[in-house]
Design a protein around this motif. Sequence first.
Motif, PDB file in Angstrom:
ATOM      1  N   HIS A  96       0.841  -1.203   0.000  1.00  0.00           N
ATOM      2  CA  HIS A  96       0.000   0.000   0.000  1.00  0.00           C
ATOM      3  C   HIS A  96       0.876   1.253   0.000  1.00  0.00           C
ATOM      4  O   HIS A  96       0.647   2.180  -0.783  1.00  0.00           O
ATOM      5  N   PHE A  97       1.867   1.295   0.873  1.00  0.00           N
ATOM      6  CA  PHE A  97       2.748   2.456   0.932  1.00  0.00           C
ATOM      7  C   PHE A  97       3.587   2.583  -0.338  1.00  0.00           C
ATOM      8  O   PHE A  97       3.851   3.685  -0.813  1.00  0.00           O
ATOM      9  N   SER A  98       3.981   1.462  -0.888  1.00  0.00           N
ATOM     10  CA  SER A  98       4.761   1.487  -2.120  1.00  0.00           C
ATOM     11  C   SER A  98       3.915   2.024  -3.273  1.00  0.00           C
ATOM     12  O   SER A  98       4.370   2.866  -4.050  1.00  0.00           O
ATOM     13  N   ASP A  99       2.689   1.547  -3.385  1.00  0.00           N
ATOM     14  CA  ASP A  99       1.796   1.968  -4.464  1.00  0.00           C
ATOM     15  C   ASP A  99       1.445   3.453  -4.387  1.00  0.00           C
ATOM     16  O   ASP A  99       1.198   4.087  -5.408  1.00  0.00           O
ATOM     17  N   SER A 100       1.424   4.001  -3.185  1.00  0.00           N
ATOM     18  CA  SER A 100       1.054   5.413  -3.030  1.00  0.00           C
ATOM     19  C   SER A 100       2.283   6.320  -2.910  1.00  0.00           C
ATOM     20  O   SER A 100       2.169   7.463  -2.485  1.00  0.00           O
ATOM     21  N   ASP A 101       3.449   5.794  -3.299  1.00  0.00           N
ATOM     22  CA  ASP A 101       4.702   6.563  -3.282  1.00  0.00           C
ATOM     23  C   ASP A 101       5.013   7.163  -1.915  1.00  0.00           C
ATOM     24  O   ASP A 101       5.517   8.272  -1.822  1.00  0.00           O
ATOM     25  N   SER A 104      10.218   6.314   1.074  1.00  0.00           N
ATOM     26  CA  SER A 104      11.407   7.037   0.618  1.00  0.00           C
ATOM     27  C   SER A 104      12.493   6.025   0.250  1.00  0.00           C
ATOM     28  O   SER A 104      12.387   4.831   0.552  1.00  0.00           O
ATOM     29  N   GLU A 105      13.542   6.514  -0.380  1.00  0.00           N
ATOM     30  CA  GLU A 105      14.678   5.643  -0.700  1.00  0.00           C
ATOM     31  C   GLU A 105      15.268   5.057   0.576  1.00  0.00           C
ATOM     32  O   GLU A 105      15.684   3.892   0.606  1.00  0.00           O
ATOM     33  N   GLU A 110      16.118   0.478   4.246  1.00  0.00           N
ATOM     34  CA  GLU A 110      15.940  -0.126   5.567  1.00  0.00           C
ATOM     35  C   GLU A 110      15.125  -1.416   5.486  1.00  0.00           C
ATOM     36  O   GLU A 110      15.424  -2.396   6.169  1.00  0.00           O
ATOM     37  N   LEU A 111      14.102  -1.430   4.637  1.00  0.00           N
ATOM     38  CA  LEU A 111      13.302  -2.647   4.460  1.00  0.00           C
ATOM     39  C   LEU A 111      14.139  -3.764   3.842  1.00  0.00           C
ATOM     40  O   LEU A 111      14.054  -4.918   4.272  1.00  0.00           O
ATOM     41  N   LYS A 112      14.944  -3.433   2.856  1.00  0.00           N
ATOM     42  CA  LYS A 112      15.819  -4.438   2.234  1.00  0.00           C
ATOM     43  C   LYS A 112      16.788  -5.015   3.265  1.00  0.00           C
ATOM     44  O   LYS A 112      16.999  -6.229   3.321  1.00  0.00           O
TER      45      LYS A 112
END
Length: 120
Positions: A96-101, A104-105, A110-112
Motif C-alpha cells: 500500500h505504501f509502495s503503491d502510493s509513493d 522514501s529511498e 531499511e526494508l531491504k
Amino acid sequence: MKISSAESVVMEALWRRSPLTSEAIMAEVCAPQGWTEGTVKVLISRLLKKKAIGATPEGRRYLYSPLVSRQAYVGSESQGLLDRLFDGRLAPLVAHFSDSDKLSEQDVAELKALIEKIGK
C-alpha cells in the motif's frame, strides 16, 4: 487493552521517564498538547482504570508508572492495524505504501536490510 491517542501521550511521557507525579506529567504534556490540568487528570484516571498505569503513594501525592511496556503496546496496536486493514498480513501494508509513493529511498533501503537480516 485499548489506549486512545490522547492517553498514549501520557503513556509516552511515562515510558520516557517514570515514576512521575501528576504535576510532572502535566509539565511534559499540557503545553505541547494545549491541554488543561483537568484533561490530564481525566487521562490519568482512565489509564488507572484500564490498569495501563499504576499509582504508588508518596506522602500526599502519587507517583505514576506504566504497567504496560511500550513494546507490548506498539505490538498490540500494530497487530490491530494489520488485522483491521490487511487481514493480519504485513506485505499488503508495505505494498500500500509502495503503491502510493509513501516509501522514501531510505525506507526501501531499511526494508531491504531488514529482509536480508530476517533471511539469515
